[in-house]
Design a protein around this motif. Sequence first.
Motif, PDB file in Angstrom:
ATOM      1  N   VAL A   1       0.824  -1.223   0.000  1.00 45.86           N
ATOM      2  CA  VAL A   1       0.000   0.000   0.000  1.00 45.86           C
ATOM      3  C   VAL A   1       0.852   1.264   0.000  1.00 45.86           C
ATOM      4  N   PHE A   2       2.138   1.155   0.348  1.00 43.13           N
ATOM      5  CA  PHE A   2       3.041   2.306   0.325  1.00 43.13           C
ATOM      6  C   PHE A   2       4.122   2.058  -0.715  1.00 43.13           C
ATOM      7  N   ARG A   3       4.512   3.103  -1.408  1.00 40.97           N
ATOM      8  CA  ARG A   3       5.581   2.981  -2.400  1.00 40.97           C
ATOM      9  C   ARG A   3       6.940   2.836  -1.708  1.00 40.97           C
ATOM     10  N   ALA A   4       7.892   2.353  -2.460  1.00 35.72           N
ATOM     11  CA  ALA A   4       9.154   1.942  -1.856  1.00 35.72           C
ATOM     12  C   ALA A   4      10.094   3.104  -1.544  1.00 35.72           C
TER      13      ALA A   4
ATOM     14  N   ASP B   1      11.534  12.309   5.862  1.00 32.66           N
ATOM     15  CA  ASP B   1      10.716  13.194   5.025  1.00 32.66           C
ATOM     16  C   ASP B   1       9.264  13.189   5.485  1.00 32.66           C
ATOM     17  N   VAL B   2       8.772  12.026   5.843  1.00 32.24           N
ATOM     18  CA  VAL B   2       7.384  11.920   6.317  1.00 32.24           C
ATOM     19  C   VAL B   2       7.226  12.656   7.647  1.00 32.24           C
ATOM     20  N   HIS B   3       8.200  12.498   8.513  1.00 31.73           N
ATOM     21  CA  HIS B   3       8.182  13.225   9.788  1.00 31.73           C
ATOM     22  C   HIS B   3       8.158  14.732   9.541  1.00 31.73           C
ATOM     23  N   MET B   4       8.976  15.196   8.609  1.00 31.95           N
ATOM     24  CA  MET B   4       9.019  16.618   8.277  1.00 31.95           C
ATOM     25  C   MET B   4       7.695  17.086   7.682  1.00 31.95           C
ATOM     26  N   MET B   5       7.109  16.278   6.851  1.00 29.74           N
ATOM     27  CA  MET B   5       5.841  16.615   6.202  1.00 29.74           C
ATOM     28  C   MET B   5       4.730  16.815   7.234  1.00 29.74           C
ATOM     29  N   ILE B   6       4.649  15.891   8.164  1.00 27.50           N
ATOM     30  CA  ILE B   6       3.630  15.974   9.211  1.00 27.50           C
ATOM     31  C   ILE B   6       3.888  17.169  10.114  1.00 27.50           C
TER      32      ILE B   6
ATOM     33  N   ASP C   1      -5.080  12.852   4.782  1.00 23.10           N
ATOM     34  CA  ASP C   1      -5.237  12.582   3.355  1.00 23.10           C
ATOM     35  C   ASP C   1      -3.955  12.913   2.594  1.00 23.10           C
ATOM     36  N   MET C   2      -3.337  14.028   2.960  1.00 26.81           N
ATOM     37  CA  MET C   2      -2.127  14.470   2.273  1.00 26.81           C
ATOM     38  C   MET C   2      -0.994  13.461   2.459  1.00 26.81           C
ATOM     39  N   VAL C   3      -0.803  13.005   3.700  1.00 20.30           N
ATOM     40  CA  VAL C   3       0.276  12.059   3.990  1.00 20.30           C
ATOM     41  C   VAL C   3       0.033  10.722   3.296  1.00 20.30           C
ATOM     42  N   VAL C   4      -1.191  10.222   3.389  1.00 27.01           N
ATOM     43  CA  VAL C   4      -1.514   8.930   2.783  1.00 27.01           C
ATOM     44  C   VAL C   4      -1.384   9.000   1.265  1.00 27.01           C
ATOM     45  N   ALA C   5      -1.829  10.112   0.670  1.00 22.75           N
ATOM     46  CA  ALA C   5      -1.713  10.266  -0.784  1.00 22.75           C
ATOM     47  C   ALA C   5      -0.252  10.285  -1.224  1.00 22.75           C
ATOM     48  N   TYR C   6       0.598  10.920  -0.419  1.00 22.88           N
ATOM     49  CA  TYR C   6       2.029  10.960  -0.733  1.00 22.88           C
ATOM     50  C   TYR C   6       2.658   9.570  -0.657  1.00 22.88           C
ATOM     51  N   LEU C   7       2.217   8.786   0.314  1.00 24.60           N
ATOM     52  CA  LEU C   7       2.804   7.477   0.525  1.00 24.60           C
ATOM     53  C   LEU C   7       2.241   6.401  -0.400  1.00 24.60           C
ATOM     54  N   ALA C   8       1.062   6.622  -0.934  1.00 25.46           N
ATOM     55  CA  ALA C   8       0.323   5.555  -1.599  1.00 25.46           C
ATOM     56  C   ALA C   8       1.067   4.976  -2.791  1.00 25.46           C
ATOM     57  N   ASN C   9       1.018   3.671  -2.897  1.00 26.17           N
ATOM     58  CA  ASN C   9       1.503   2.958  -4.070  1.00 26.17           C
ATOM     59  C   ASN C   9       0.607   3.363  -5.224  1.00 26.17           C
ATOM     60  N   GLY C  10       1.216   3.655  -6.365  1.00 27.26           N
ATOM     61  CA  GLY C  10       0.437   4.133  -7.514  1.00 27.26           C
ATOM     62  C   GLY C  10      -0.654   3.193  -7.948  1.00 27.26           C
ATOM     63  N   SER C  11      -0.521   1.901  -7.662  1.00 24.66           N
ATOM     64  CA  SER C  11      -1.515   0.924  -8.109  1.00 24.66           C
ATOM     65  C   SER C  11      -2.583   0.681  -7.064  1.00 24.66           C
TER      66      SER C  11
END
Length: 238
Positions: free
Chosen positions: A172-175, A181-186, A223-233
């Motif tokens: 569910v998350f891209r590699a 970066d995620v910590h900084m984003m949040i 939503d923003m964090v999950v969208a950033y992490l989401a696997n494209g498929s």
Amino acid sequence: MPASKPASPSPVEQPRAPRASRSGGAERQRDAARTRAEIVAVAREEFVRNGFAGARVDEIAARTRTTKRMIYYYFGSKEQLYGVVLEQAYAEIRQAEQEVDVEHLDPVSAIRRLAELTFDHHEAHPDFIRLVSIENIHEAVHLTGSTSVTAANVRAVEVIAGILEAGRAEGVFRAEVDALDVHMMISSFCFFRVSNRHTFGAIFGRDMTDPARREHYRTMLGDMVVAYLANGSTKPAE
């Protein structure tokens, strides 16, 4: 033979800690702990209100049940007292993160929960935002070298790394995502909402801390964090 003169006390002599007895030692230790905690609490208010340069140890002493000399006995200097205040402020949010049970949540829910926790903490503790802003003005000179803050923040990023690993394993998350970066984003979203609320409101006429928009922003962050992490498929979970 003339009597010898008593030695004059050193002008920098520190007050001695009370000698503990079998009956009163524990109580004195509790009193000392309470005094230290009270000094730190009042010092935090003083540093938040006036910054490091503007804060006065005399004022902290006047507002506590102690003296300026005793404050130096406990903490050594104004700089060291400020360092204790900073370490406590960082420890509070890091402790809250450690207490979140993310191991029993799916990766998407877990990362949302951590983001929401940061959102809630920053909103409830504007003094933390103020202290971090002040320390950035001083280019983190008082925070640099603090092993306790560094260790606590490393653990916080490790929690995120574990969630990302689980999300990658589930597809569910891209590699190619970095935990820092995620910590900084949040942190940046939550920090900006509190630190810049006055200037943002003056320019755009919108109060980012308006209770009526609170859940909108809280959900927006997740939503923003999950969208950033989401696997494209994979479509992010609702």
